[in-house]
Scaffold this motif. Structure first.
Motif, short mmCIF file in Angstrom:
data_model
loop_
_atom_site.label_atom_id
_atom_site.label_comp_id
_atom_site.label_asym_id
_atom_site.label_seq_id
_atom_site.Cartn_x
_atom_site.Cartn_y
_atom_site.Cartn_z
N ARG A 143 0.83 -1.20 0.00
CA ARG A 143 0.00 0.00 0.00
C ARG A 143 0.87 1.25 0.00
O ARG A 143 1.88 1.32 0.69
CB ARG A 143 -0.92 0.02 1.21
N ASP A 144 0.43 2.23 -0.76
CA ASP A 144 1.09 3.53 -0.78
C ASP A 144 0.00 4.59 -0.90
O ASP A 144 -0.47 4.88 -2.00
CB ASP A 144 2.05 3.62 -1.97
N GLY A 145 -0.42 5.10 0.23
CA GLY A 145 -1.55 6.02 0.22
C GLY A 145 -2.82 5.29 -0.14
O GLY A 145 -3.18 4.28 0.46
N GLU A 146 -3.50 5.75 -1.18
CA GLU A 146 -4.73 5.13 -1.64
C GLU A 146 -4.49 4.03 -2.67
O GLU A 146 -5.43 3.35 -3.08
CB GLU A 146 -5.66 6.19 -2.25
N TRP A 148 -1.51 1.07 -4.73
CA TRP A 148 -0.62 -0.08 -4.51
C TRP A 148 0.59 0.06 -5.42
O TRP A 148 0.48 0.49 -6.57
CB TRP A 148 -1.33 -1.38 -4.82
N ARG A 216 3.15 1.62 -9.96
CA ARG A 216 1.87 1.92 -9.32
C ARG A 216 0.73 1.30 -10.12
O ARG A 216 0.60 1.52 -11.33
CB ARG A 216 1.67 3.43 -9.20
#
Length: 381
Positions: A143-146, A148, A216
């Motif tokens: 996960r990276d913020g909202e 993946w 991303r």
């Protein structure tokens, strides 16, 4: 049980076969295979015009509204023509993931693009250590913020060299072979961090090794922590489609062999007059018809909601198709003699494709073990 095609299905069958007969002869296929991309964009546009690229999607999404039987019809025709185009990867695999895993808004956005021939998909699942295990996934998604971010490597990505978007399995939790913790992600093939190494496969198709470095994802398909049931469902539908393709290829190889037996002369007579060769040709027909029956069974079971029952059926289909296709292909080569192994003659190419179909998503022996572990096609008790 009625196995007759409806009038609409017969029209679909006739239309696809007519298109391929007119524009996809063996010499035309050889010319297409020699192009840089390895498949025909003009043929792809003709598929779009015919409507078969939107086959599995609902009509309100720009599709054909077809089901497993319509897919069987198209795949059998493509198998008979040895078509090189990315129909399996884009429409069957990619379309399956969109239908079963995508949010309605994403599906509404992408399905018309597929139907129009403007969007190509590929399934990036196999890894160096995974063999045939769909749940053996070392590629990771964090996960990276909202969103993946994906890191890892995938191999033998069919038509991965020409795909616009990739459906990628990646681990979000757990160990490499855990059933849970596998997610399915949609990735732009041209995104930063994606590198592709294309090559030609042994059956004349195209594939690629693909590396993901800090890529991303565009979207999640299904549950990011429990996506393996989605993968298995789509792969089961794809195996059913492959069974139909095998029927088309086997039927064509059998017809070529019969024609050769009738025209090849030895000791002053056609070799087809020799009883031993007639018996072998008859055995080929038996293998073909058994496979045809199992392809119909696969089409019937592809939409089964009970995953365990569907998987047992698909295991049985893969066993029969793999073994029968190998046997028929070997007989076709042997009855042709040396000419059967040359690149200039079609029968060897059919054998190569049948061999590839056996290996895709697990060969016959693996599926036999899995069927045994599941208690057989009809479990006792």
């Amino acid at each position: 049980m009625d196995f007759e095609l409806s009038e609409e299905q017969r029209l679909l069958q006739d239309s696809v076969k007519r298109l391929l007969a007119d524009r996809y002869g063996f010499e035309q296929r050889r010319a297409i295979a020699a192009t840089p991309g390895g498949w025909g964009r003009e043929i792809w546009a003709a598929f779009a015009e015919l409507g078969i690229l939107g086959l599995p999607f609902a009509e309100e999404e720009g599709g054909f509204g077809g089901g497993p039987v319509e897919t069987m019809i198209v795949m059998e025709a493509l198998g008979g023509a040895l078509a090189l185009e990315p129909y399996l990867t884009t429409v069957v695999l990619g379309g399956g993931f969109l239908r079963h895993g995508a949010e309605p808004a994403l599906r509404a956005e992408l399905a018309p693009c597929i139907a129009e021939g403007a969007l190509l998909l590929a399934f990036a699942q196999t890894e160096p250590q995974s063999r045939y295990d769909l749940g053996d996934v070392a590629t990771t998604a964090r996960r990276d913020g909202e969103g993946w971010v994906i890191e890892g490597r995938k191999g033998v990505v069919l038509h991965g060299d020409s795909a616009d978007k990739l459906v990628v399995t990646a681990r979000t939790a757990g160990e490499t072979r855990d059933r849970r913790g596998v997610g399915v992600f949609l990735v732009d093939a041209g995104a930063e961090g994606v590198s592709r190494q294309p090559y030609r496969t042994m059956d004349g198709g195209r594939a690629a090794e693909i590396h993901f470095s800090g890529v991303r994802a565009e979207a999640v398909l299904g549950d990011p922590e429990d996506g393996l049931p989605l993968v298995e469902r789509v792969v089961d539908e794809t195996i059913a489609a492959l069974a139909a393709e095998a029927v088309g290829a086997m039927e064509a190889a059998h017809a070529l062999t019969l024609d050769y037996l009738k025209t090849r002369r030895q000791f002053g007579t056609a070799i087809g007059s020799f009883q031993a060769l007639q018996h072998r040709a008859a055995d080929m027909m038996v293998h073909l018809e058994q496979t045809r029956s199992m392809a119909m069974y696969a089409a019937m079971m592809a939409g089964e909601e009970d995953a365990a029952e569907r998987r047992r059926a698909i295991h049985a289909v893969k066993v029969q198709v793999g073994r029968a296709a190998r046997k028929l292909g070997q007989e076709a080569i042997q009855l042709h003699g040396g000419i059967g192994m040359t690149m200039e003659y079609a029968v060897g190419h059919y054998f190569a494709r049948l061999t590839a179909i056996d290996a895709l998503f697990g060969d016959a022996e693996r599926h036999l073990r899995q069927l045994s572990d599941a208690g057989g096609l009809v479990p006792a008790g």
